[in-house]
Scaffold this motif. Sequence first.
Motif, mmCIF file in Angstrom:
data_model
loop_
_atom_site.group_PDB
_atom_site.id
_atom_site.type_symbol
_atom_site.label_atom_id
_atom_site.label_comp_id
_atom_site.label_asym_id
_atom_site.label_seq_id
_atom_site.Cartn_x
_atom_site.Cartn_y
_atom_site.Cartn_z
ATOM 1 N N CYS A 1 -71.107 -42.829 -41.434
ATOM 2 C CA CYS A 1 -70.764 -41.545 -40.821
ATOM 3 C C CYS A 1 -69.843 -41.692 -39.609
ATOM 4 N N ALA A 2 -69.478 -42.920 -39.261
ATOM 5 C CA ALA A 2 -68.497 -43.151 -38.197
ATOM 6 C C ALA A 2 -67.071 -43.211 -38.742
ATOM 7 N N THR A 3 -66.915 -42.961 -40.036
ATOM 8 C CA THR A 3 -65.608 -43.108 -40.671
ATOM 9 C C THR A 3 -64.587 -42.100 -40.158
ATOM 10 N N SER A 4 -65.041 -40.937 -39.705
ATOM 11 C CA SER A 4 -64.094 -39.948 -39.186
ATOM 12 C C SER A 4 -63.288 -40.487 -38.021
ATOM 13 N N VAL A 5 -63.918 -41.351 -37.210
ATOM 14 C CA VAL A 5 -63.218 -41.908 -36.052
ATOM 15 C C VAL A 5 -62.564 -43.250 -36.374
ATOM 16 N N SER A 6 -63.181 -44.085 -37.196
ATOM 17 C CA SER A 6 -62.553 -45.372 -37.519
ATOM 18 C C SER A 6 -61.226 -45.163 -38.247
ATOM 19 N N THR A 7 -61.152 -44.149 -39.109
ATOM 20 C CA THR A 7 -59.883 -43.863 -39.790
ATOM 21 C C THR A 7 -58.851 -43.310 -38.807
ATOM 22 N N LEU A 8 -59.309 -42.489 -37.864
ATOM 23 C CA LEU A 8 -58.397 -41.928 -36.863
ATOM 24 C C LEU A 8 -57.822 -43.028 -35.981
ATOM 25 N N ILE A 9 -58.654 -43.979 -35.592
ATOM 26 C CA ILE A 9 -58.178 -45.115 -34.791
ATOM 27 C C ILE A 9 -57.139 -45.921 -35.569
#
Length: 333
Positions: A108-116
């Motif tokens: 569920c941290a993928t929203s930010v890891s992809t943004l980074i």
Amino acid sequence: MVVRGIVKFQSTPSIIATGVTVGPLEKKSVYAPLFDQIYEDERCDLTTNEQGNAKMMEDACRIALSKIAIQPEETDFLIIGDLVNQMTPSSFAASALQVPYIGMFSACATSVSTLITAALLTDIGMSKCSIAGSSSQHNSIERQFRYPVEYGAQKPETAQWTVTAAGVAVVTPYKKSFPAIVGATIGRVIDFKLTDPLNMGAAMAPAASDTLQRHLEGHGRKTADYDAIVTGDLGKTGFEIYKKLGKLAQVNVWNNFRDAGAEFYGDDPAFLSGASGSGCSAAVYFTDVFSKMISGEYNRVLLIATGALLSPLSFQQGETIPCIAHAVELIMK
């Protein structure tokens, strides 16, 4: 002491458009008026839940690009992920869009890891336009990680409801009047040896607290510097633990602390501790937070998406639940 995992973006890439699609039950979300598309069928009128997941992601990408009159073939990278085995919904969406694809999994941290990752590619001059985001689909994820929906298992108050949603952001080189990505902190895997998949908030809270502390120290910030510090999907249970951990670490916990999972369905008791899923934070970040920055209500925001890195196999083998949280800092400039 040097804090590792700190990223600073010299060119400050911008988020210039977003797209969010959700399932029928998400009409009950307090953010429903902000969603771009709400489907009347959980499977998007397709045969399987997983096909519906792929359709949601494809549509979210097309909606975001349509807002800035860009076609998929003009996009450099598609950086997305989900929770289904081997991220097949994301792969099928990528097949339909035909954009160079990087599949990413941080739960569920993928929203930010992809943004980074999109911001990194932009910062080094390798991308002029990338799509970043994540998705989840309730029925498929409940079946995979907990119990089939048809089983009707009773759940404790600590349990969360997996959101059916896909959310993406279009990242480009810096553009005035749009949220700029100025910094990030890559999370560490934190394992407090918890094993209950129906209490994910408690498992993820220590990772969120660790990333918050490291981000503040590594970037020389204080919690009061932000209009909002928004965690991903700790839910009501995990959010309270996270704030208590912050206070124990002598972090000032202000009323600018928010959690997407705790807020998503409001105070509806049917959703127990709140929402979860990799589409949860993406849906809130790319609607409510994005619009508040565009309107000027927020100027500086810290997004901390949390993820439980378990799998059906690790759970069946009696393993604990390792967790991670990634942070990204946005400002209007």
